[in-house]
Motif scaffolding. Structure first.
Motif, mmCIF file in Angstrom:
data_model
loop_
_atom_site.group_PDB
_atom_site.id
_atom_site.type_symbol
_atom_site.label_atom_id
_atom_site.label_comp_id
_atom_site.label_asym_id
_atom_site.label_seq_id
_atom_site.Cartn_x
_atom_site.Cartn_y
_atom_site.Cartn_z
ATOM 1 N N VAL A 216 0.856 -1.186 0.000
ATOM 2 C CA VAL A 216 0.000 0.000 0.000
ATOM 3 C C VAL A 216 0.891 1.233 0.000
ATOM 4 O O VAL A 216 1.816 1.361 0.827
ATOM 5 C CB VAL A 216 -0.941 -0.001 1.223
ATOM 6 C CG1 VAL A 216 -1.800 1.264 1.227
ATOM 7 C CG2 VAL A 216 -1.826 -1.239 1.210
ATOM 8 N N ASP A 217 0.611 2.163 -0.922
ATOM 9 C CA ASP A 217 1.353 3.420 -0.981
ATOM 10 C C ASP A 217 0.672 4.531 -0.199
ATOM 11 O O ASP A 217 1.337 5.368 0.403
ATOM 12 C CB ASP A 217 1.523 3.860 -2.433
ATOM 13 C CG ASP A 217 2.384 2.879 -3.221
ATOM 14 O OD1 ASP A 217 3.231 2.209 -2.585
ATOM 15 O OD2 ASP A 217 2.180 2.766 -4.447
ATOM 16 N N SER A 218 -0.675 4.560 -0.216
ATOM 17 C CA SER A 218 -1.411 5.610 0.483
ATOM 18 C C SER A 218 -2.831 5.126 0.729
ATOM 19 O O SER A 218 -3.389 4.341 -0.057
ATOM 20 C CB SER A 218 -1.430 6.906 -0.336
ATOM 21 O OG SER A 218 -2.231 7.884 0.306
ATOM 22 N N PHE A 219 -3.429 5.578 1.836
ATOM 23 C CA PHE A 219 -4.811 5.226 2.156
ATOM 24 C C PHE A 219 -5.815 6.078 1.397
ATOM 25 O O PHE A 219 -6.982 5.702 1.278
ATOM 26 C CB PHE A 219 -5.058 5.366 3.662
ATOM 27 C CG PHE A 219 -4.341 4.322 4.466
ATOM 28 C CD1 PHE A 219 -4.222 3.034 4.000
ATOM 29 C CD2 PHE A 219 -3.778 4.640 5.694
ATOM 30 C CE1 PHE A 219 -3.564 2.064 4.740
ATOM 31 C CE2 PHE A 219 -3.131 3.681 6.440
ATOM 32 C CZ PHE A 219 -3.010 2.395 5.961
ATOM 33 N N GLY A 220 -5.399 7.230 0.916
ATOM 34 C CA GLY A 220 -6.315 8.102 0.202
ATOM 35 C C GLY A 220 -7.320 8.760 1.145
ATOM 36 O O GLY A 220 -7.003 9.126 2.285
ATOM 37 N N GLU A 221 -8.554 8.904 0.649
ATOM 38 C CA GLU A 221 -9.607 9.554 1.438
ATOM 39 C C GLU A 221 -10.268 8.518 2.353
ATOM 40 O O GLU A 221 -11.219 7.830 1.980
ATOM 41 C CB GLU A 221 -10.639 10.195 0.506
ATOM 42 C CG GLU A 221 -10.086 11.308 -0.364
ATOM 43 C CD GLU A 221 -9.642 12.511 0.450
ATOM 44 O OE1 GLU A 221 -10.192 12.709 1.563
ATOM 45 O OE2 GLU A 221 -8.745 13.240 -0.011
ATOM 46 N N VAL A 222 -9.756 8.393 3.549
ATOM 47 C CA VAL A 222 -10.285 7.457 4.548
ATOM 48 C C VAL A 222 -10.751 8.268 5.749
ATOM 49 O O VAL A 222 -10.053 9.195 6.204
ATOM 50 C CB VAL A 222 -9.224 6.417 4.965
ATOM 51 C CG1 VAL A 222 -9.802 5.445 5.980
ATOM 52 C CG2 VAL A 222 -8.722 5.673 3.740
ATOM 53 N N LEU A 247 2.154 5.803 6.452
ATOM 54 C CA LEU A 247 0.785 5.831 5.955
ATOM 55 C C LEU A 247 -0.131 6.650 6.861
ATOM 56 O O LEU A 247 -1.199 7.087 6.432
ATOM 57 C CB LEU A 247 0.247 4.400 5.832
ATOM 58 C CG LEU A 247 0.994 3.492 4.841
ATOM 59 C CD1 LEU A 247 0.462 2.068 4.943
ATOM 60 C CD2 LEU A 247 0.846 4.015 3.424
#
Length: 398
Positions: A216-222, A247
């Motif tokens: 995983v590079d990024s969780f984004g909009e969580v 992260l």
């Protein structure tokens, strides 16, 4: 095989016929017993009526003899009027059978058809038809809710008892039913997880991300709650390290919580100030690899830090705690430390520089003693004590 099946069927039919004949014989026997009881009751009532008629005839004969004797005495005495009181022998004067019949008022057609006769009326009974078998039977006392003869009542009671027994057995079986056992699953990190119910799609996604966190590079909009749940699962799986903790970082983050820092070294903890410069709340648990230099770097690199919680920072010495409070104590509003080397020098620096602190928690600190506790209580002057006493009196009067 067909002949054997026919033989078995014929045998079953014969058994059913025999069972039906036995039940019919039992029903006939019960009916004969009921008829015999009714016949005995009628004979007893007939004997009672004959006895009553004989007593009435005897009383009538005695009354006639007394009246004849009184008339003879009146004729001998002359024309004068004589009043004679006659007392009947036995229990008292009784009406003759003719008088009773003359005083009898016939009842309406509905009562007569309802089954009321002389013998049953004298004993307070009434004849009725059974609602199940149609037989006539005598009812005495209060009228029951359902008109059933003795045989039908016994059969109904047996059926009710059987139903109650089946209900009790069903309830007992439900009580003995074992509770649902929780499924236990072994995770990749060797931990055991209990699944009490079917997990939601969101929980499944969070667990899938935690298992493949290295990709995983990024969780984004969580959302915040989902990110916190993911943080807890990752910490539970012991996969949080200096690489995966990025992260949860970001230049716009104002609050960071790491629930398990056992795999994060001092350099990784020091990098928090570089990746989250706007941080206001920092919570590091199991931070046993945090040293004095890293703590001082956090104080210098987080100018807006107001709330700090450090659990397990046992490598930080008393003098290093004092240096931290001299650097960042003026902007702290709450501070919590557990299992740390917090001593008198750190407490003196905290009392001196953290004058605006509102919440303080110290647990299992090896260097904390009575002198540290005395530093928290500032002595007051006599003038301040008098003012406090006056305020207490005013509050009591209000």
């Amino acid at each position: 095989a067909e002949e054997r099946e026919r033989a078995v069927a014929e045998q079953g039919r014969q058994q059913r016929e025999q069972q039906g004949e036995q039940e019919q014989q039992q029903a006939n026997a019960e009916a004969e017993n009921v008829n015999e009881e009714g016949a005995e009751t009628e004979r007893a009532e007939t004997d009672h009526e004959e006895t009553g008629d004989a007593e009435e005839e005897t009383a009538d004969s005695a009354l006639a003899a007394d009246m004849q004797h009184a008339e003879d005495q009146a004729q001998e005495a002359g024309p004068s009027t004589v009043t004679v009181q006659i007392k009947a022998n036995g229990k008292g004067k009784r009406k003759s059978k003719k008088d009773e019949e003359s005083d009898y008022e016939p009842e309406d057609e509905m009562t007569v058809r309802g089954g009321l006769n002389r013998s049953s009326a004298r004993k307070g009974g009434r004849m009725h038809d059974c609602e199940m078998c149609g037989r006539r039977f005598l009812v005495r006392g209060e009228m029951p809710e359902q008109l059933l003869c003795a045989a039908c009542r016994r059969s109904k009671d047996k059926a009710s008892a059987a139903d109650a027994a089946s209900v009790a057995r069903r309830a007992q079986s439900m009580k003995k039913k074992p509770a649902a056992r929780h499924k236990m699953r072994k995770t990749e990190g060797g931990l055991l997880e209990f699944e009490a119910e079917l997990p939601t799609l969101q929980n499944l996604c969070v667990r899938a991300i935690a298992r493949h966190l290295d990709q995983v590079d990024s969780f984004g909009e969580v959302s915040g709650p989902s990110l916190d749940r993911l943080n807890r699962i990752i910490s539970k799986l012991r996969v949080l390290d200096a690489q995966t903790m990025r992260l949860f970082m970001g230049t716009d983050r104002i609050s960071v919580t790491l629930y398990d820092c056992t795999r994060i070294d001092a350099a990784g903890l020091r990098r928090i100030s570089d990746e989250c410069p706007m941080l206001e709340r920092l919570n590091l648990q199991f931070c046993g690899r945090l040293d004095g230099a890293s703590l001082l770097a956090l104080a210098q690199g987080l100018p807006k830090l107001q709330h700090l919680r450090l659990d397990g920072a046992f490598l930080v010495r008393d003098t290093e705690w004092a240096a931290f409070f001299r650097e960042a104590g003026g902007r702290l509003r709450s501070f919590s430390a557990a299992f740390a080397g917090f001593g008198p020098q750190a407490m003196r620096a905290l009392v001196t520089h953290s004058v605006d602190i509102e919440a303080l928690r110290l647990a299992e600190c090896s260097g904390f003693d009575d002198d540290c506790l005395a530093m928290l209580t500032v002595p007051i002057t006599e003038y301040e004590e008098a003012e406090q006493e006056a305020e207490r009196q005013l509050r009591a009067m209000a």
